[in-house]
Design a protein around this motif. Structure first.
Motif, short mmCIF file in Angstrom:
data_model
loop_
_atom_site.label_atom_id
_atom_site.label_comp_id
_atom_site.label_asym_id
_atom_site.label_seq_id
_atom_site.Cartn_x
_atom_site.Cartn_y
_atom_site.Cartn_z
N LEU A 1 45.69 77.95 -23.14
CA LEU A 1 46.60 76.70 -23.82
C LEU A 1 47.61 76.30 -22.74
O LEU A 1 48.13 77.08 -21.82
N ASP A 2 48.00 75.25 -22.79
CA ASP A 2 49.27 74.64 -21.81
C ASP A 2 50.52 75.10 -22.45
O ASP A 2 51.38 75.56 -21.56
N LEU A 3 50.64 75.06 -23.78
CA LEU A 3 52.02 74.96 -24.16
C LEU A 3 51.85 75.40 -25.75
O LEU A 3 50.80 75.05 -26.60
N LEU B 1 46.24 64.53 -26.73
CA LEU B 1 46.87 65.96 -27.07
C LEU B 1 45.83 66.49 -27.89
O LEU B 1 45.79 66.38 -29.38
N GLN B 2 45.46 67.77 -27.58
CA GLN B 2 44.79 68.49 -28.09
C GLN B 2 45.43 69.75 -29.05
O GLN B 2 45.98 70.50 -28.44
N VAL B 3 45.36 69.66 -30.62
CA VAL B 3 46.12 70.59 -31.45
C VAL B 3 45.21 71.74 -31.68
O VAL B 3 44.24 71.62 -32.29
N PHE B 4 45.55 72.86 -31.57
CA PHE B 4 45.14 74.12 -32.21
C PHE B 4 46.17 74.77 -33.30
O PHE B 4 47.15 75.21 -32.86
N GLU B 5 45.79 75.11 -34.39
CA GLU B 5 46.42 75.47 -35.39
C GLU B 5 46.26 76.95 -35.20
O GLU B 5 45.36 77.75 -35.40
N GLU B 6 47.50 77.78 -34.72
CA GLU B 6 47.51 79.13 -34.47
C GLU B 6 48.81 79.54 -34.85
O GLU B 6 49.84 78.93 -34.81
N GLY B 7 49.08 80.77 -35.29
CA GLY B 7 50.17 81.72 -35.66
C GLY B 7 50.80 81.68 -34.37
O GLY B 7 50.36 81.73 -33.33
N LYS C 1 43.65 62.16 -9.10
CA LYS C 1 42.64 61.11 -9.47
C LYS C 1 42.75 60.30 -10.71
O LYS C 1 42.52 59.06 -10.63
N ASN C 2 43.69 60.91 -11.46
CA ASN C 2 43.62 60.21 -12.72
C ASN C 2 45.09 59.97 -13.31
O ASN C 2 45.47 60.35 -14.10
N LEU C 3 45.89 59.41 -12.72
CA LEU C 3 47.44 59.33 -12.84
C LEU C 3 47.34 58.35 -14.19
O LEU C 3 46.73 57.42 -14.24
N GLY C 4 48.36 58.97 -15.30
CA GLY C 4 48.33 58.26 -16.39
C GLY C 4 47.29 58.41 -17.60
O GLY C 4 47.28 58.06 -18.66
N ARG C 5 46.42 59.52 -17.27
CA ARG C 5 45.49 60.15 -18.10
C ARG C 5 45.61 61.61 -17.98
O ARG C 5 46.05 62.22 -17.03
N GLY C 6 44.87 62.40 -18.87
CA GLY C 6 45.06 63.67 -18.87
C GLY C 6 44.82 64.27 -20.44
O GLY C 6 45.15 63.54 -21.40
N THR C 7 44.81 65.40 -20.35
CA THR C 7 44.71 66.37 -21.60
C THR C 7 45.66 67.40 -21.63
O THR C 7 45.87 68.21 -20.77
N ILE C 8 46.26 67.56 -23.08
CA ILE C 8 47.20 68.84 -23.08
C ILE C 8 46.74 69.51 -24.37
O ILE C 8 46.21 69.06 -25.50
N LYS C 9 46.63 70.94 -23.85
CA LYS C 9 46.07 71.75 -25.18
C LYS C 9 47.36 72.34 -25.56
O LYS C 9 48.14 73.25 -25.01
N ALA C 10 47.60 72.14 -27.01
CA ALA C 10 49.01 72.86 -27.43
C ALA C 10 48.63 73.54 -28.78
O ALA C 10 47.84 73.21 -29.44
N ALA C 11 49.16 74.69 -28.80
CA ALA C 11 49.13 75.42 -30.24
C ALA C 11 50.36 74.99 -30.97
O ALA C 11 51.42 75.01 -30.86
N VAL C 12 50.04 75.03 -32.41
CA VAL C 12 51.07 74.86 -33.49
C VAL C 12 50.96 75.50 -34.65
O VAL C 12 49.83 75.37 -35.41
N PRO C 13 51.79 76.52 -35.22
CA PRO C 13 51.54 77.27 -36.47
C PRO C 13 51.66 76.38 -37.58
O PRO C 13 51.88 75.25 -37.65
N PRO C 14 50.66 76.84 -38.59
CA PRO C 14 50.46 76.00 -40.00
C PRO C 14 52.10 75.21 -40.39
O PRO C 14 51.82 74.22 -40.90
N MET C 15 52.95 75.98 -40.71
CA MET C 15 53.80 75.67 -41.38
C MET C 15 54.71 74.48 -40.43
O MET C 15 55.26 73.65 -40.91
N ILE C 16 54.71 74.75 -39.16
CA ILE C 16 55.33 74.08 -38.31
C ILE C 16 54.32 72.75 -38.18
O ILE C 16 55.06 71.56 -37.98
N GLY C 17 53.21 73.06 -38.09
CA GLY C 17 52.32 71.90 -37.94
C GLY C 17 52.23 70.85 -39.19
O GLY C 17 52.29 69.57 -39.05
N ALA C 18 52.57 71.18 -40.21
CA ALA C 18 52.53 70.50 -41.58
C ALA C 18 53.68 69.60 -41.70
O ALA C 18 53.85 68.48 -42.41
N TYR C 19 54.92 70.20 -41.11
CA TYR C 19 56.11 69.50 -41.53
C TYR C 19 57.05 68.83 -40.21
O TYR C 19 57.82 68.13 -40.55
N LEU C 20 57.06 69.53 -39.11
CA LEU C 20 57.96 69.12 -38.09
C LEU C 20 56.91 68.31 -36.92
O LEU C 20 57.43 67.42 -36.42
#
Length: 293
Positions: free
Chosen positions: A141-143, A122-128, A86-105
């Protein structure tokens, strides 16, 4: 039997509490209790043992849980697939990123992806990394962009970069002038580590145990700047990825012997339906990895 009853059952079985399940679902506790009671009456069996402090699944409840998890997963995947159509071209991604990776990479990946796909959220959750793996496995989460496991039967993985973890010391520390330091030389040092949901912390503790000692952990934090400040002020030693430690002022970095290296990359669950948005993100990261290799 209603879908709502199955959702309530799943949440109670996960949390082991009617109260916590109601809070998580944002409904009143009697609603959860009544829904489970009606479900048990309809099935003619008891799904939970309520005689314990923590609500526990009965033998029948454990069998039912496996079926419910499968049903709800297929419902969620069906809804996601229909939403894609129904919504080609739109959407939400739930992703986890650890603190150290989130801050620098991650920031460069995030900004570039948003420019390439402005319609995707792109919804980002800071998780180890350890917590992220569990959340991806439970399909919350998706990835995740995490420290990758050595072997896995649960996840597809896409390596992005290999990083070295280095020892971080205050400049005046006696070990700061060495070419490399073994973990045996650190047995009497105060350790400052990331919190317990991180693979990074587990690697350090495992290396200490292999060297015959348990580290004396004086402080744990997921705030990288706090860790750097404590090391610089002489509060203890720590271990950070080289790309994180290189720009730190008043900190000396020394390689570990043997070298401690980790693989950072994307991870997503096998046999799970991935939305077009999530697939677009995976393809985007894969393209960056190829172009930079």
């Amino acid at each position: 039997m209603e879908l709502r009853q199955l959702e309530y059952f799943q949440m109670v079985s996960r949390l082991g509490s009617f109260t916590k399940a109601a809070e998580k679902l944002h409904v009143a506790q009697p609603s959860v209790t009544n829904a489970i009671g009606k479900l048990e009456d309809e099935l003619g069996i008891r799904l939970f043992d309520r005689n314990q402090k923590k609500v526990a699944l009965t033998a029948e409840g454990r069998i039912f849980q496996r079926r419910v998890d499968k049903i709800l997963r297929e419902v969620a995947e069906t809804l996601a697939e229909m939403h894609d159509l129904k919504n080609l071209g739109r959407g939400t991604i739930k992703a986890a990123v650890p603190p150290m990776i989130g801050a620098y990479l991650f920031p460069n990946i995030f900004i570039s992806f948003k420019k390439a796909y402005p319609g995707l959220d792109l919804q980002v959750f800071e998780e180890g990394s350890l917590a992220a793996r569990m959340m991806i496995e439970r399909e919350e989460l998706d990835l995740g962009i995490i420290i990758l496991p050595e072997e896995t039967a649960v996840f597809h993985t896409l390596p992005i970069v290999e990083e070295e973890i280095v020892l971080c010391l205050p400049p005046a520390h006696p070990l700061s002038g060495k070419q490399a330091v073994t973990f045996s030389e650190l047995r009497h040092e105060p350790f400052i580590l990331l919190k317990e949901d991180s693979c990074h912390r587990r690697f350090i503790i495992d290396r200490c145990r292999e060297s015959g000692f348990a580290p004396r952990i004086v402080f744990s934090s997921n705030q990288i700047q706090t860790i750097k400040a404590l090391v610089a002020s002489g509060g203890g030693i720590s271990f950070l990825m080289r790309m994180v430690a290189e720009d730190a002022k008043n900190i000396t970095t020394v390689p570990l012997a043997p070298a401690l290296k980790i693989r950072i990359g994307l991870a997503w669950k096998k046999d799970k339906y991935l939305s077009k948005a999530a697939r677009a993100f995976i393809d985007f990261v894969a393209g960056r990895s190829i172009s930079q290799s």
